[in-house]
Design a protein around this motif. Structure first.
Motif, mmCIF file in Angstrom:
data_model
loop_
_atom_site.group_PDB
_atom_site.id
_atom_site.type_symbol
_atom_site.label_atom_id
_atom_site.label_comp_id
_atom_site.label_asym_id
_atom_site.label_seq_id
_atom_site.Cartn_x
_atom_site.Cartn_y
_atom_site.Cartn_z
ATOM 1 N N THR A 106 -7.761 -16.006 -10.626
ATOM 2 C CA THR A 106 -6.501 -15.313 -10.367
ATOM 3 C C THR A 106 -6.420 -15.038 -8.883
ATOM 4 O OG1 THR A 106 -6.524 -14.236 -12.537
ATOM 5 C CG2 THR A 106 -5.086 -13.284 -10.847
ATOM 6 N N VAL A 107 -5.289 -15.383 -8.275
ATOM 7 C CA VAL A 107 -5.028 -15.044 -6.882
ATOM 8 C C VAL A 107 -4.002 -13.925 -6.867
ATOM 9 C CG1 VAL A 107 -4.142 -15.864 -4.664
ATOM 10 C CG2 VAL A 107 -5.530 -17.393 -6.104
ATOM 11 N N LEU A 108 -4.398 -12.779 -6.349
ATOM 12 C CA LEU A 108 -3.477 -11.655 -6.197
ATOM 13 C C LEU A 108 -2.765 -11.809 -4.859
ATOM 14 C CD1 LEU A 108 -5.871 -8.797 -7.362
ATOM 15 C CD2 LEU A 108 -4.108 -9.953 -8.711
ATOM 16 N N ARG A 109 -1.434 -11.663 -4.882
ATOM 17 C CA ARG A 109 -0.651 -11.837 -3.660
ATOM 18 C C ARG A 109 0.164 -10.571 -3.371
ATOM 19 N NH1 ARG A 109 -0.748 -16.639 -1.366
ATOM 20 N NH2 ARG A 109 -1.373 -18.531 -2.478
ATOM 21 N N PRO A 110 -0.501 -9.542 -2.868
ATOM 22 C CA PRO A 110 0.223 -8.300 -2.576
ATOM 23 C C PRO A 110 0.940 -8.354 -1.230
ATOM 24 C CG PRO A 110 -2.075 -8.044 -1.988
ATOM 25 C CD PRO A 110 -1.944 -9.423 -2.608
ATOM 26 N N THR A 111 1.857 -7.410 -1.049
ATOM 27 C CA THR A 111 2.431 -7.146 0.269
ATOM 28 C C THR A 111 1.398 -6.316 1.028
ATOM 29 O OG1 THR A 111 3.483 -5.177 -0.632
ATOM 30 C CG2 THR A 111 4.802 -7.181 -0.576
ATOM 31 N N GLY A 112 1.778 -5.746 2.168
ATOM 32 C CA GLY A 112 0.858 -4.920 2.933
ATOM 33 C C GLY A 112 0.418 -3.688 2.159
ATOM 34 N N PHE A 113 -0.762 -3.196 2.500
ATOM 35 C CA PHE A 113 -1.309 -1.999 1.841
ATOM 36 C C PHE A 113 -0.773 -0.729 2.512
ATOM 37 C CE2 PHE A 113 -5.599 -4.148 0.592
ATOM 38 C CZ PHE A 113 -4.901 -5.096 -0.131
ATOM 39 N N PHE A 114 -0.687 0.328 1.733
ATOM 40 C CA PHE A 114 -0.312 1.626 2.301
ATOM 41 C C PHE A 114 -1.239 2.019 3.455
ATOM 42 C CE2 PHE A 114 1.974 3.632 -1.614
ATOM 43 C CZ PHE A 114 3.104 2.896 -1.310
ATOM 44 N N CYS A 115 -2.545 1.730 3.327
ATOM 45 C CA CYS A 115 -3.492 2.154 4.367
ATOM 46 C C CYS A 115 -3.167 1.504 5.715
ATOM 47 C CB CYS A 115 -4.928 1.885 3.958
ATOM 48 S SG CYS A 115 -5.337 0.141 3.740
ATOM 49 N N ALA A 116 -2.703 0.230 5.699
ATOM 50 C CA ALA A 116 -2.331 -0.423 6.950
ATOM 51 C C ALA A 116 -1.069 0.204 7.530
ATOM 52 C CB ALA A 116 -2.122 -1.920 6.727
ATOM 53 N N MET A 117 -0.135 0.584 6.665
ATOM 54 C CA MET A 117 1.078 1.252 7.132
ATOM 55 C C MET A 117 0.746 2.629 7.722
ATOM 56 S SD MET A 117 3.357 -1.018 6.453
ATOM 57 C CE MET A 117 2.165 -2.365 6.452
ATOM 58 N N THR A 118 -0.221 3.303 7.105
ATOM 59 C CA THR A 118 -0.652 4.605 7.616
ATOM 60 C C THR A 118 -1.212 4.471 9.027
ATOM 61 O OG1 THR A 118 -1.159 5.353 5.373
ATOM 62 C CG2 THR A 118 -2.167 6.578 7.168
ATOM 63 N N ALA A 119 -1.935 3.370 9.259
ATOM 64 C CA ALA A 119 -2.481 3.134 10.600
ATOM 65 C C ALA A 119 -1.361 3.000 11.626
ATOM 66 C CB ALA A 119 -3.354 1.883 10.587
ATOM 67 N N LEU A 120 -0.240 2.382 11.227
ATOM 68 C CA LEU A 120 0.905 2.262 12.137
ATOM 69 C C LEU A 120 1.493 3.629 12.469
ATOM 70 C CD1 LEU A 120 2.770 -0.837 10.652
ATOM 71 C CD2 LEU A 120 1.471 -0.742 12.784
ATOM 72 N N VAL A 121 1.544 4.499 11.452
ATOM 73 C CA VAL A 121 2.056 5.856 11.679
ATOM 74 C C VAL A 121 1.140 6.602 12.649
ATOM 75 C CG1 VAL A 121 2.548 8.082 10.603
ATOM 76 C CG2 VAL A 121 3.227 5.958 9.449
ATOM 77 N N ASP A 122 -0.174 6.462 12.448
ATOM 78 C CA ASP A 122 -1.129 7.113 13.354
ATOM 79 C C ASP A 122 -0.953 6.617 14.789
ATOM 80 O OD1 ASP A 122 -2.155 8.520 11.233
ATOM 81 O OD2 ASP A 122 -3.859 7.166 10.908
ATOM 82 N N MET A 123 -0.725 5.307 14.945
ATOM 83 C CA MET A 123 -0.504 4.752 16.280
ATOM 84 C C MET A 123 0.792 5.284 16.884
ATOM 85 S SD MET A 123 -1.738 0.851 15.527
ATOM 86 C CE MET A 123 -1.365 0.244 17.157
ATOM 87 N N ALA A 124 1.835 5.425 16.052
ATOM 88 C CA ALA A 124 3.112 5.944 16.538
ATOM 89 C C ALA A 124 2.948 7.367 17.064
ATOM 90 C CB ALA A 124 4.155 5.902 15.424
ATOM 91 N N ARG A 125 2.115 8.136 16.398
ATOM 92 C CA ARG A 125 1.867 9.514 16.845
ATOM 93 C C ARG A 125 1.197 9.551 18.216
ATOM 94 N NH1 ARG A 125 0.225 11.130 10.910
ATOM 95 N NH2 ARG A 125 2.163 12.093 10.245
#
Length: 203
Positions: free
Chosen positions: A143-162
């Motif tokens: 089985t190949v799982l094909r997710p979009t981006g993870f919440f944790c990666a988006m959280t890193a973007l928020v931290d960088m924005a801060r």
């Protein structure tokens, strides 16, 4: 079942370990750093360098299935070090797949990305799709799982924005709908339990 979780020290890997254990499966966790799962007591933890020749020998012995989220970090921060995906994800997972086949594992579950097959000009996609190609050619039920981006990666973007800086991908017009890692862990566990033949891809 006895299930190998490769990349068990990562965000998704830890959640998959917990989900599999909650379903009564025996987990053999594979991590890169000793102590990566100190908060998650397990009977079987294997520490290895996934890129070292011969490192995987014997790891899959006695296992029914393999789940892998093994690879370089997806954290977009420039302060998180790692190699390129074609130099880390592809060779590490191809070596794991070879060992899984040698050991007679009955199923392989791999985490790629949504539309990765359409974005192979990107190193991130190409590194993952090389593994998908090998799974398809192997004949091993997978089985190949094909997710979009993870919440944790988006959280890193928020931290960088801060901190005052946000990376812009492409021309800035692209949109994404990130997925909760826990939801993906549930899908991963179900895929490991599956008895469907051939290669299945889940977006």
């Amino acid at each position: 079942m006895r299930i190998i979780v490769a990349g068990a020290g990562g965000v998704l890997g830890r959640l998959v370990v917990r989900e599999l254990e909650s379903r009564g499966h025996a987990v053999r966790a594979v991590v890169r750093r000793p102590g990566a799962l100190s908060a998650t007591p397990l009977r079987e933890v294997v520490t290895l360098d996934a890129l070292r020749p011969g490192a995987w020998r014997g790891v899959c012995d006695g296992a029914d299935a393999v789940f892998s989220s093994l690879g370089a970090s997806v954290n977009p921060s420039p302060f998180v070090c790692g190699g390129t995906y074609t130099k880390v994800d592809a060779p590490a997972n191809l070596a794991l797949l070879e060992e899984a086949r040698r050991a007679g594992v009955r199923r392989f579950v791999y985490t790629s990305l949504i539309d990765g097959d359409k974005a192979r000009h990107l190193d991130y996609a190409e590194g993952h799709e090389r593994v998908v190609d090998a799974l398809r050619a192997s004949g091993l039920p997978a089985t190949v799982l094909r997710p979009t981006g993870f919440f944790c990666a988006m959280t890193a973007l928020v931290d960088m924005a801060r901190r005052g800086a946000v990376p812009v991908f492409g021309d800035g017009s692209a949109r994404t709908n990130p997925v909760a890692e826990q939801d993906l862990a549930v899908q991963a566990a179900a895929a490991a339990e599956s008895t469907v033949a051939g290669l299945t891809e889940i977006e």
